[in-house]
Design an enzyme around this catalytic site. Structure first.
Site, PDB file in Angstrom:
ATOM      1  N   GLN A 119       0.627  -1.450   0.068  1.00  9.93           N
ATOM      2  CA  GLN A 119       0.228   0.023   0.027  1.00  9.93           C
ATOM      3  C   GLN A 119       0.870   1.324   0.255  1.00  9.93           C
ATOM      4  O   GLN A 119       0.368   2.260  -0.487  1.00  9.93           O
ATOM      5  CB  GLN A 119      -1.005   0.085   1.127  1.00  9.93           C
ATOM      6  CG  GLN A 119      -1.946  -1.106   1.078  1.00  9.93           C
ATOM      7  CD  GLN A 119      -3.054  -1.254   2.317  1.00  9.93           C
ATOM      8  OE1 GLN A 119      -2.561  -1.608   3.306  1.00  9.93           O
ATOM      9  NE2 GLN A 119      -3.969  -0.455   2.185  1.00  9.93           N
ATOM     10  N   HIS A 143      -1.519  -5.395 -12.697  1.00 10.41           N
ATOM     11  CA  HIS A 143      -1.189  -5.283 -14.152  1.00 10.41           C
ATOM     12  C   HIS A 143      -1.971  -6.184 -15.096  1.00 10.41           C
ATOM     13  O   HIS A 143      -1.936  -5.656 -16.319  1.00 10.41           O
ATOM     14  CB  HIS A 143       0.617  -5.791 -14.305  1.00 10.41           C
ATOM     15  CG  HIS A 143       1.318  -5.061 -13.440  1.00 10.41           C
ATOM     16  ND1 HIS A 143       2.546  -5.092 -12.861  1.00 10.41           N
ATOM     17  CD2 HIS A 143       1.119  -3.621 -12.943  1.00 10.41           C
ATOM     18  CE1 HIS A 143       2.875  -4.335 -12.039  1.00 10.41           C
ATOM     19  NE2 HIS A 143       1.997  -3.423 -11.923  1.00 10.41           N
ATOM     20  N   ASP A 162       2.349   0.433  -7.861  1.00  6.56           N
ATOM     21  CA  ASP A 162       3.750   0.547  -8.488  1.00  6.56           C
ATOM     22  C   ASP A 162       4.732   1.360  -7.821  1.00  6.56           C
ATOM     23  O   ASP A 162       5.641   1.255  -7.733  1.00  6.56           O
ATOM     24  CB  ASP A 162       3.470   0.798 -10.076  1.00  6.56           C
ATOM     25  CG  ASP A 162       2.946  -0.338 -10.864  1.00  6.56           C
ATOM     26  OD1 ASP A 162       2.859  -1.416 -10.420  1.00  6.56           O
ATOM     27  OD2 ASP A 162       3.242  -0.381 -12.100  1.00  6.56           O
ATOM     28  N   ARG A 171       3.934   0.471  12.757  1.00  9.96           N
ATOM     29  CA  ARG A 171       3.684  -0.989  12.278  1.00  9.96           C
ATOM     30  C   ARG A 171       3.590  -0.847  10.921  1.00  9.96           C
ATOM     31  O   ARG A 171       3.096  -0.052  10.187  1.00  9.96           O
ATOM     32  CB  ARG A 171       2.290  -1.361  12.772  1.00  9.96           C
ATOM     33  CG  ARG A 171       1.804  -2.821  12.020  1.00  9.96           C
ATOM     34  CD  ARG A 171       0.782  -3.466  12.676  1.00  9.96           C
ATOM     35  NE  ARG A 171       0.158  -4.498  12.057  1.00  9.96           N
ATOM     36  CZ  ARG A 171      -0.847  -4.657  11.182  1.00  9.96           C
ATOM     37  NH1 ARG A 171      -1.657  -3.668  11.245  1.00  9.96           N
ATOM     38  NH2 ARG A 171      -1.056  -5.724  10.745  1.00  9.96           N
ATOM     39  N   HIS A 218       1.162  -9.050   4.881  1.00 13.22           N
ATOM     40  CA  HIS A 218       0.021  -8.168   4.706  1.00 13.22           C
ATOM     41  C   HIS A 218      -0.399  -8.393   3.342  1.00 13.22           C
ATOM     42  O   HIS A 218      -0.347  -7.385   2.416  1.00 13.22           O
ATOM     43  CB  HIS A 218       0.341  -6.796   5.186  1.00 13.22           C
ATOM     44  CG  HIS A 218      -0.681  -5.761   5.380  1.00 13.22           C
ATOM     45  ND1 HIS A 218      -0.890  -5.133   6.799  1.00 13.22           N
ATOM     46  CD2 HIS A 218      -1.846  -5.722   4.688  1.00 13.22           C
ATOM     47  CE1 HIS A 218      -1.983  -4.673   6.582  1.00 13.22           C
ATOM     48  NE2 HIS A 218      -2.507  -4.824   5.480  1.00 13.22           N
ATOM     49  N   ASN A 272      -1.717 -10.817   8.719  1.00  9.86           N
ATOM     50  CA  ASN A 272      -2.617  -9.665   8.969  1.00  9.86           C
ATOM     51  C   ASN A 272      -3.947  -9.886   8.405  1.00  9.86           C
ATOM     52  O   ASN A 272      -4.013 -10.404   7.295  1.00  9.86           O
ATOM     53  CB  ASN A 272      -2.206  -8.376   8.173  1.00  9.86           C
ATOM     54  CG  ASN A 272      -2.994  -7.315   8.435  1.00  9.86           C
ATOM     55  OD1 ASN A 272      -3.384  -6.574   9.462  1.00  9.86           O
ATOM     56  ND2 ASN A 272      -3.935  -6.875   7.463  1.00  9.86           N
ATOM     57  N   GLU A 273      -4.889  -9.853   9.124  1.00  4.55           N
ATOM     58  CA  GLU A 273      -6.377 -10.329   8.644  1.00  4.55           C
ATOM     59  C   GLU A 273      -6.527 -11.629   7.696  1.00  4.55           C
ATOM     60  O   GLU A 273      -6.912 -11.726   6.495  1.00  4.55           O
ATOM     61  CB  GLU A 273      -6.908  -9.041   7.864  1.00  4.55           C
ATOM     62  CG  GLU A 273      -6.904  -7.828   8.646  1.00  4.55           C
ATOM     63  CD  GLU A 273      -7.520  -6.805   7.998  1.00  4.55           C
ATOM     64  OE1 GLU A 273      -8.061  -6.695   6.901  1.00  4.55           O
ATOM     65  OE2 GLU A 273      -7.857  -5.728   8.721  1.00  4.55           O
ATOM     66  N   ASN A 293      -7.590  -5.965  14.730  1.00  2.00           N
ATOM     67  CA  ASN A 293      -7.897  -4.902  13.634  1.00  2.00           C
ATOM     68  C   ASN A 293      -9.617  -4.562  13.580  1.00  2.00           C
ATOM     69  O   ASN A 293     -10.099  -5.586  13.318  1.00  2.00           O
ATOM     70  CB  ASN A 293      -7.540  -5.235  12.095  1.00  2.00           C
ATOM     71  CG  ASN A 293      -6.234  -5.410  11.977  1.00  2.00           C
ATOM     72  OD1 ASN A 293      -5.198  -5.092  13.068  1.00  2.00           O
ATOM     73  ND2 ASN A 293      -5.607  -5.654  10.786  1.00  2.00           N
ATOM     74  N   TYR A 328     -13.036  -1.937  12.874  1.00  2.89           N
ATOM     75  CA  TYR A 328     -13.519  -0.833  12.289  1.00  2.89           C
ATOM     76  C   TYR A 328     -14.875  -0.639  12.411  1.00  2.89           C
ATOM     77  O   TYR A 328     -15.106   0.570  12.789  1.00  2.89           O
ATOM     78  CB  TYR A 328     -13.379  -0.769  10.555  1.00  2.89           C
ATOM     79  CG  TYR A 328     -11.591  -0.785  10.132  1.00  2.89           C
ATOM     80  CD1 TYR A 328     -11.040   0.570  10.098  1.00  2.89           C
ATOM     81  CD2 TYR A 328     -10.860  -2.038  10.131  1.00  2.89           C
ATOM     82  CE1 TYR A 328      -9.796   0.555   9.827  1.00  2.89           C
ATOM     83  CE2 TYR A 328      -9.685  -1.739   9.879  1.00  2.89           C
ATOM     84  CZ  TYR A 328      -8.971  -0.438   9.455  1.00  2.89           C
ATOM     85  OH  TYR A 328      -7.887  -0.412   9.319  1.00  2.89           O
ATOM     86  N   GLU A 364      -4.999  -2.139  14.313  1.00  4.05           N
ATOM     87  CA  GLU A 364      -5.615  -1.412  13.251  1.00  4.05           C
ATOM     88  C   GLU A 364      -6.992  -0.527  13.766  1.00  4.05           C
ATOM     89  O   GLU A 364      -7.888  -1.537  14.261  1.00  4.05           O
ATOM     90  CB  GLU A 364      -5.690  -1.931  11.798  1.00  4.05           C
ATOM     91  CG  GLU A 364      -4.492  -2.071  11.027  1.00  4.05           C
ATOM     92  CD  GLU A 364      -4.779  -2.945   9.623  1.00  4.05           C
ATOM     93  OE1 GLU A 364      -6.278  -2.518   9.219  1.00  4.05           O
ATOM     94  OE2 GLU A 364      -4.013  -3.498   9.240  1.00  4.05           O
TER      95      GLU A 364
END
Ligand SMILES: *[C@@H]1O[C@H](CO)[C@@H](O)[C@H](O)[C@H]1NC(C)=O
Ligand SMILES: CC(=O)N[C@H]1CO[C@H](CO)[C@@H](O)[C@@H]1O
Length: 513
Positions: free
Chosen positions: A48, A68, A81, A106, A151, A195-196, A336, A338, A407
């Site tokens: 990310q 891509h 990219d 992190r 991740h 992660n997740e 994590n 939300y 998170e």
């Protein structure tokens, strides 16, 4: 920051008392302190933010491949990219950490930046150098690295071999983990294995809403879940046996968990069951006394599989040895979180889902209330009491493990006046303090995210950063939002003050950090 590490290792003795939910009527005029030694950080992930997708020996991962070969599967047809070019701009990133006064940061390692062939036969020195530079730059200013091994950016080569559905992934991941521990374990004291898992398995292999965009519902996500959990446990035990330096380092898993609220009391059991499917499938094998997948999943999926003509359950079984290997294989519950959903189960929720599928196995439906404050992401509404209930549930269900919020955050569109994000952080931290007051062992909090970044299938349209990134500038200019000033004040004072109005003119680095 080393002094704080002990906290994580102390086996929790406090008991999270069962009391009724807090009322929301609280005095918000008095600043509310966080526990002494409480840790604050922010979070990002390699794909990310890093960019440099093919530089200096890095090979292709599943997100490179997806963006891509199928660019407009991402909302704005963008990709990672370059992202915000942290591969080159890591010094500015560390400067932002210092501006905020973070205790830790992190980030995740890119598997294919370190192992170009996916395997440990050859280590890519340039990739290793990048992470050494970042880690050393952080440590220079007393910012602890918290490193996530995985991740979401699996080597594309391993995907060709089935990725997380191939049981060999247990060894592939364990080999990669050992390399990372060897390279960085002398300086990194906080590790996150994976992660997740829900997003990796359900969205990647069942629902095709994340790379590698595979849709073999009701089957592939469960294969992934089993292999991923065993891979996590194997990495945990390698660290525990070979690298844990006299108890100084900790390692755990980060599980994404929304709260699920029953619509009416008659939905209580259904909400509990849905929660076991949604994230209990990853937490129960590790954190429960009994271990293994949650009983309701094993029974339900076995019964439905038989009805549907499968010769065995679509949910793979763990061996006795694997169950033991998994139990207790996390030094903390990485959470994590939300948002919250309302769940109901009645005649109208039966038979509406594709068969077989994860949601047919659950057999209930969820929604969010329209009056809840809404972010730029359709799934993310502000429901702070859901965070409180979730923390209480984790404490009650799993014998009050130490919890690191790995998170928590809010999305907006562009713009630095992010009052919605400020409100969300304050309300969620307030709810977290309620849970801590009840005895829940929450020891650290991580805001997602330090800066805007590539938001997977949403591209750059949804912004989660305390810092705004200008993707049109070659320097990927980073500008602090109002929330950055508010978060900085929270960390500096170690208290939550609803009345604080930041002077957003200038962001500085405080003396002594
Ligand atoms: C099931 O519950 C939902 C949500 O409350 C409601 O809209 C729907 O009419 C109910 N359906 C049946 C058949 O009871
Ligand atoms: C410092 C650096 O490498 N900046 C790069 C950031 O991204 C832009 C846009 O692609 C490049 O032109 C810069 O060289």
């Amino acid at each position: 920051m080393i002094r704080h590490l002990k906290l994580v290792l102390v086996i929790s003795t406090s008991i999270c008392l069962l009391v009724q939910s807090k009322t929301v009527n609280k005095d918000r005029n008095t600043p509310r302190p966080f526990p002494k030694g409480f840790l604050f950080g922010t979070s990002t992930a390699s794909y990310q933010t890093e960019g440099g997708w093919n530089l200096d020996g890095k090979s292709e991962n599943i997100w490179d491949h997806l963006t891509h070969t199928n660019p407009c599967s991402v909302k704005d047809c963008s990709n990672g990219d370059i992202a915000n070019d942290s591969y080159h701009l890591y010094k500015r990133d560390v400067e932002m950490m210092r501006e905020l006064g973070l205790h830790f940061y992190r980030f995740s390692l890119s598997w294919t930046r370190i192992l170009s062939s996916s395997f440990p036969n050859k280590i890519n020195d340039a990739g290793v150098q990048y992470y050494n530079n970042l880690i050393d730059e952080m440590l220079k200013y007393n910012i602890e690295p918290m490193v996530t091994l995985y991740h979401w950016d699996l080597p594309q080569q391993l995907q060709l071999l089935g990725g997380w559905t191939n049981p060999h992934v247990v060894d592939w991941f364990a080999d990669y983990a050992r390399v990372a521990f060897e390279l960085f374990g002398d300086r990194v004291k906080y590790w996150v294995t994976v992660n997740e898992p829900r997003q990796i398995c359900y969205q990647g292999y069942g629902a095709a809403t994340m790379a590698p965009l595979i849709a073999i519902p009701g089957i592939a996500e469960y294969m992934c879940a089993k292999n991923l959990l065993v891979a996590h446990a194997k990495a945990y035990h390698i660290y525990d046996k070979e690298f844990r330096d006299k108890g100084a380092g900790v390692i755990g898993i980060s599980i994404s968990a929304d709260w699920i609220e029953p619509e009416t009391p008659k939905d209580t059991q259904a909400a509990f069951e849905a929660l076991q499917f949604e994230w209990g499938q990853y937490a129960h094998p590790i954190f429960s006394e009994a271990g293994d997948f949650p009983p309701v999943m094993k029974e339900r999926i076995a019964a439905k599989s038989a009805e549907q003509g499968f010769p065995r359950s679509r949910l793979p079984e763990f061996s006795k040895k694997e169950i033991e290997m998994l139990r207790g294989s996390s030094d903390f519950f990485g959470l994590n979180h939300y948002s919250t959903n309302i769940l109901y189960k009645n005649a109208s929720t039966q038979g509406i889902f594709e068969k077989p599928s994860f949601y047919d196995d659950i057999g209930a439906a969820t929604y969010q209330r329209p009056e809840w404050p809404t972010s730029a992401s359709f799934w993310l509404k502000s429901v702070p009491w859901g965070f409180y209930k979730l923390l209480r549930f984790i404490s009650d269900e799993y014998n009050n493990p130490p919890v690191i919020i790995t998170e928590n955050g809010w999305s907006t569109l562009t713009g630095i006046e992010d009052d919605g994000r400020v409100a969300y952080y304050r309300d969620y931290l307030d709810a977290m303090l309620d849970a801590i007051e009840d005895g829940c062992e929450v020891i650290a909090y991580t805001a997602w995210s330090l800066m805007d970044n590539f938001e997977w299938m949403q591209g750059y349209t949804e912004r989660f950063g305390l810092y705004e990134v200008d993707y049109n500038s070659p320097q990927r200019t980073r500008t602090p939002r109002k929330s950055a000033f508010v978060y900085k004040q929270i960390i500096r004072t170690n208290q939550l003050d609803y009345d604080y109005v930041p002077d957003t003119n200038e962001m500085t680095i405080d003396e002594g950090h």
